[in-house]
Write a protein that holds these residues in place. Sequence first.
Motif, PDB file in Angstrom:
ATOM      1  N   THR A   1       5.070 -19.605  43.522  1.00  0.00           N
ATOM      2  CA  THR A   1       6.215 -19.723  42.625  1.00  0.00           C
ATOM      3  C   THR A   1       7.404 -20.146  43.476  1.00  0.00           C
ATOM      4  OG1 THR A   1       5.381 -18.008  41.149  1.00  0.00           O
ATOM      5  CG2 THR A   1       7.730 -18.526  41.013  1.00  0.00           C
ATOM      6  N   ALA A   2       7.828 -21.403  43.307  1.00  0.00           N
ATOM      7  CA  ALA A   2       8.894 -21.972  44.146  1.00  0.00           C
ATOM      8  C   ALA A   2       9.927 -22.650  43.253  1.00  0.00           C
ATOM      9  CB  ALA A   2       8.299 -22.972  45.127  1.00  0.00           C
ATOM     10  N   PRO A   3      10.954 -21.906  42.806  1.00  0.00           N
ATOM     11  CA  PRO A   3      11.938 -22.469  41.883  1.00  0.00           C
ATOM     12  C   PRO A   3      12.614 -23.733  42.401  1.00  0.00           C
ATOM     13  CG  PRO A   3      12.220 -20.092  42.110  1.00  0.00           C
ATOM     14  CD  PRO A   3      11.227 -20.506  43.138  1.00  0.00           C
TER      15      PRO A   3
ATOM     16  N   ASP B   1       3.160 -18.257  32.419  1.00  0.00           N
ATOM     17  CA  ASP B   1       3.407 -16.983  31.735  1.00  0.00           C
ATOM     18  C   ASP B   1       2.170 -16.089  31.735  1.00  0.00           C
ATOM     19  OD1 ASP B   1       1.879 -18.556  30.128  1.00  0.00           O
ATOM     20  OD2 ASP B   1       3.085 -18.300  28.310  1.00  0.00           O
ATOM     21  N   VAL B   2       1.223 -16.363  32.612  1.00  0.00           N
ATOM     22  CA  VAL B   2      -0.033 -15.619  32.630  1.00  0.00           C
ATOM     23  C   VAL B   2       0.152 -14.284  33.366  1.00  0.00           C
ATOM     24  CG1 VAL B   2      -2.436 -15.625  33.396  1.00  0.00           C
ATOM     25  CG2 VAL B   2      -1.395 -17.729  32.505  1.00  0.00           C
ATOM     26  N   ASP B   3      -0.221 -13.210  32.703  1.00  0.00           N
ATOM     27  CA  ASP B   3      -0.132 -11.868  33.288  1.00  0.00           C
ATOM     28  C   ASP B   3      -1.382 -11.634  34.139  1.00  0.00           C
ATOM     29  OD1 ASP B   3       0.207  -9.242  33.946  1.00  0.00           O
ATOM     30  OD2 ASP B   3       0.066  -8.461  31.895  1.00  0.00           O
ATOM     31  N   VAL B   4      -1.209 -11.436  35.444  1.00  0.00           N
ATOM     32  CA  VAL B   4      -2.360 -11.232  36.331  1.00  0.00           C
ATOM     33  C   VAL B   4      -2.461  -9.782  36.797  1.00  0.00           C
ATOM     34  CG1 VAL B   4      -2.331 -13.636  37.099  1.00  0.00           C
ATOM     35  CG2 VAL B   4      -1.075 -11.915  38.419  1.00  0.00           C
ATOM     36  N   LYS B   5      -1.717  -8.897  36.168  1.00  0.00           N
ATOM     37  CA  LYS B   5      -1.729  -7.492  36.581  1.00  0.00           C
ATOM     38  C   LYS B   5      -3.137  -6.914  36.443  1.00  0.00           C
ATOM     39  CE  LYS B   5       0.937  -3.254  36.146  1.00  0.00           C
ATOM     40  NZ  LYS B   5       2.075  -2.582  35.470  1.00  0.00           N
ATOM     41  N   GLY B   6      -3.622  -6.290  37.513  1.00  0.00           N
ATOM     42  CA  GLY B   6      -4.936  -5.676  37.502  1.00  0.00           C
ATOM     43  C   GLY B   6      -6.084  -6.652  37.689  1.00  0.00           C
ATOM     44  N   LYS B   7      -5.770  -7.938  37.837  1.00  0.00           N
ATOM     45  CA  LYS B   7      -6.815  -8.953  37.976  1.00  0.00           C
ATOM     46  C   LYS B   7      -6.951  -9.383  39.440  1.00  0.00           C
ATOM     47  CE  LYS B   7      -5.918 -10.235  33.232  1.00  0.00           C
ATOM     48  NZ  LYS B   7      -5.312 -11.177  32.285  1.00  0.00           N
ATOM     49  N   THR B   8      -8.014 -10.115  39.728  1.00  0.00           N
ATOM     50  CA  THR B   8      -8.247 -10.584  41.093  1.00  0.00           C
ATOM     51  C   THR B   8      -8.103 -12.094  41.129  1.00  0.00           C
ATOM     52  OG1 THR B   8      -9.650  -8.717  41.698  1.00  0.00           O
ATOM     53  CG2 THR B   8      -9.959 -10.766  42.944  1.00  0.00           C
TER      54      THR B   8
ATOM     55  N   ARG C   1       3.165  -9.564  41.578  1.00  0.00           N
ATOM     56  CA  ARG C   1       2.714  -9.762  40.191  1.00  0.00           C
ATOM     57  C   ARG C   1       1.680  -8.730  39.758  1.00  0.00           C
ATOM     58  NH1 ARG C   1       4.191 -14.586  37.903  1.00  0.00           N
ATOM     59  NH2 ARG C   1       5.494 -15.882  39.248  1.00  0.00           N
ATOM     60  N   GLY C   2       1.402  -7.767  40.620  1.00  0.00           N
ATOM     61  CA  GLY C   2       0.533  -6.665  40.237  1.00  0.00           C
ATOM     62  C   GLY C   2      -0.949  -6.957  40.288  1.00  0.00           C
ATOM     63  N   ALA C   3      -1.343  -8.008  41.003  1.00  0.00           N
ATOM     64  CA  ALA C   3      -2.769  -8.326  41.105  1.00  0.00           C
ATOM     65  C   ALA C   3      -3.505  -7.199  41.827  1.00  0.00           C
ATOM     66  CB  ALA C   3      -2.965  -9.650  41.841  1.00  0.00           C
ATOM     67  N   ALA C   4      -4.719  -6.906  41.356  1.00  0.00           N
ATOM     68  CA  ALA C   4      -5.523  -5.867  42.010  1.00  0.00           C
ATOM     69  C   ALA C   4      -6.123  -6.380  43.303  1.00  0.00           C
ATOM     70  CB  ALA C   4      -6.630  -5.401  41.065  1.00  0.00           C
TER      71      ALA C   4
ATOM     72  N   ARG D   1       2.341 -29.849  38.648  1.00  0.00           N
ATOM     73  CA  ARG D   1       3.224 -28.803  38.124  1.00  0.00           C
ATOM     74  C   ARG D   1       2.682 -28.218  36.824  1.00  0.00           C
ATOM     75  NH1 ARG D   1       7.552 -32.318  40.134  1.00  0.00           N
ATOM     76  NH2 ARG D   1       8.867 -31.148  41.610  1.00  0.00           N
ATOM     77  N   GLU D   2       1.841 -28.980  36.152  1.00  0.00           N
ATOM     78  CA  GLU D   2       1.318 -28.541  34.865  1.00  0.00           C
ATOM     79  C   GLU D   2       0.187 -27.517  34.991  1.00  0.00           C
ATOM     80  OE1 GLU D   2       3.741 -31.713  34.718  1.00  0.00           O
ATOM     81  OE2 GLU D   2       1.752 -31.885  35.673  1.00  0.00           O
ATOM     82  N   PHE D   3      -0.304 -27.304  36.189  1.00  0.00           N
ATOM     83  CA  PHE D   3      -1.428 -26.383  36.389  1.00  0.00           C
ATOM     84  C   PHE D   3      -1.124 -25.009  35.799  1.00  0.00           C
ATOM     85  CE2 PHE D   3      -3.287 -22.883  38.777  1.00  0.00           C
ATOM     86  CZ  PHE D   3      -4.635 -23.162  38.653  1.00  0.00           C
ATOM     87  N   ARG D   4      -2.144 -24.427  35.170  1.00  0.00           N
ATOM     88  CA  ARG D   4      -2.088 -23.054  34.681  1.00  0.00           C
ATOM     89  C   ARG D   4      -3.276 -22.283  35.252  1.00  0.00           C
ATOM     90  NH1 ARG D   4       0.944 -21.711  30.429  1.00  0.00           N
ATOM     91  NH2 ARG D   4      -0.520 -20.072  29.807  1.00  0.00           N
ATOM     92  N   PRO D   5      -3.126 -20.976  35.479  1.00  0.00           N
ATOM     93  CA  PRO D   5      -4.260 -20.196  35.967  1.00  0.00           C
ATOM     94  C   PRO D   5      -5.471 -20.342  35.051  1.00  0.00           C
ATOM     95  CG  PRO D   5      -2.240 -18.918  36.096  1.00  0.00           C
ATOM     96  CD  PRO D   5      -1.901 -20.161  35.339  1.00  0.00           C
ATOM     97  N   VAL D   6      -6.640 -20.361  35.687  1.00  0.00           N
ATOM     98  CA  VAL D   6      -7.887 -20.592  34.950  1.00  0.00           C
ATOM     99  C   VAL D   6      -8.727 -19.313  34.969  1.00  0.00           C
ATOM    100  CG1 VAL D   6     -10.001 -21.965  34.827  1.00  0.00           C
ATOM    101  CG2 VAL D   6      -7.858 -23.031  35.605  1.00  0.00           C
TER     102      VAL D   6
END
Length: 529
Positions: free
Chosen positions: A116-118, A127-134, A179-182, A252-257
């Motif tokens: 994340t580089a503004p 806007d993908v929530d990755v909390k608890g994910k790997t 971001r709370g990733a596990a 820039r259009e990439f989204r988590p998969v």
Amino acid sequence: MPRFDAEAILERTKVLSADEFEGRAPGTQGEERTVKYLEEEFRKLGLQPGNTDGTYIQQVPLIGITATNTQPLTVKGGSKTQTFKWSDEVVAWTKHVADTASIKDSELIFAGYGVTAPEFNWDDFKDVDVKGKTLIVLVNDPQVPDPSDPSKLDPQLFNGNAMTYYGRWTYKFEEGARRGAAGILLVHETGPAGYPFSVVQGNLREKFDLVTPDKNMGRSAIEGWVTLDAARRMLQMGGQDFDALKKQALTREFRPVPLNLAASIAIRNTMRTLESRNVLAKVEGADPALRDEYVVYTAHWDHLGVGAPVNGDSIYNGALDNASGVATLLEIARAFTQVEPKPKRSILFLMVTAEEQGLLGSQHYAVSPVYPLTRTLANINVDGVNQWGRTKDITVIGMGASDLDDYLREAAAAQGRTLRPDPEAEKGFYYRSDHFNFAKQGVPALYTDTGEEFIGKPAEYSRQKRDEYTNNDYHSPSDQVKPDWDLSGAVEDAQLLFVVGYNVANAERFPEWKPGNEFRATREAMLKK
């Protein structure tokens, strides 16, 4: 200028990299011998104790954690299950100060470069929530092609070929934790990483961290690396192609998969707390009005200790990395005791611990300095020296960052030499040595490397020797003094760093970061207080 002695540098390098020093790992007999040796050398040279308590020691509280795998990395999806081999395919650890750490059936997500580089209008997470994910994350910066010449990298994004902090593996873990990733698993590729997987496997030895109030529980439970082949197989299980996803991640259009896969792994920790030590000494400035201001030279004394045998040798001697840098700093220190007139400001020589564990000794000094950073003009760092002979130039890591380049350019011109930017800027060396902790706090920092144009050698000689060292000796027991070492170039480089420090110590004003540098605002705010 005082004479510089190549033989003295060589002999001290041999002492510090001898088997009796056991690879100089923090918290071992190797540390005891190293610290004792450095204190004795500083006394012999006539330097004053560097700490205000009258000693040559700054205590550095560390936690040592050795991880063992109690459940292998297992990935499940539908009716498929794959297990990945510890050490051979996956290297993982936890920074949690706890007996165990694990993830169980944690959803796997491919998160591109995890950046994340503004300032570059770049957000791999959207806007993908990755909390608890790997997260499965690529190493280095996004390697975005230049629209006008696809054979090059876009200079407008992530400094083109030069790695930014977003490309460092440490950043990936920090951002994932924010971001709370596990868990975070980096995909190892030798080119973008800058080193082979064998270097990553070194993380299976005891790892150190500074002792923090939350016992590092704010970090992800599992941090680690997987081989490229292992990553390909994981993605294939999720119906994805690694090369296709990597290409998508360059936009820039990439989204988590989401991969519709679940990962599990468990680790048990063996822990110990210890007080490691920075060793510091000073030459007091001659001007009573300025002697409370400092130029700080740094070199890390530690290496990797005793580890997995390679060709029957288990002692990681660290001759180039960084016995040679410590030996060079001792020679620069000797020069400062002999130079006339004496520098107006004081010179601090700081030999730091636990660089190999994540720049921890210098981090401790930078956040708990013995002398205020508001009165610290500059840091000059030595991490490895030129062992291949004289050069017509000297490489500046992070060239153009501060006024220190101008001091160096003037000194080099007196030797008939020139400055050259880092030829391996993609490897992010600026973020991989101790000067970086001073820079992060705002102190202008200079870090040089061996030049490229070797006198009397073919043009490809420098690249050949660098590749030889990276592939064969870097973080290997074979990093020992070789019979063909020629420190004539190291001596000339040491003279340059001496002159820079001497001139900064006598200057009318503090050196500054160049306009637009990322650390300039921090320094300006610090000096206004």
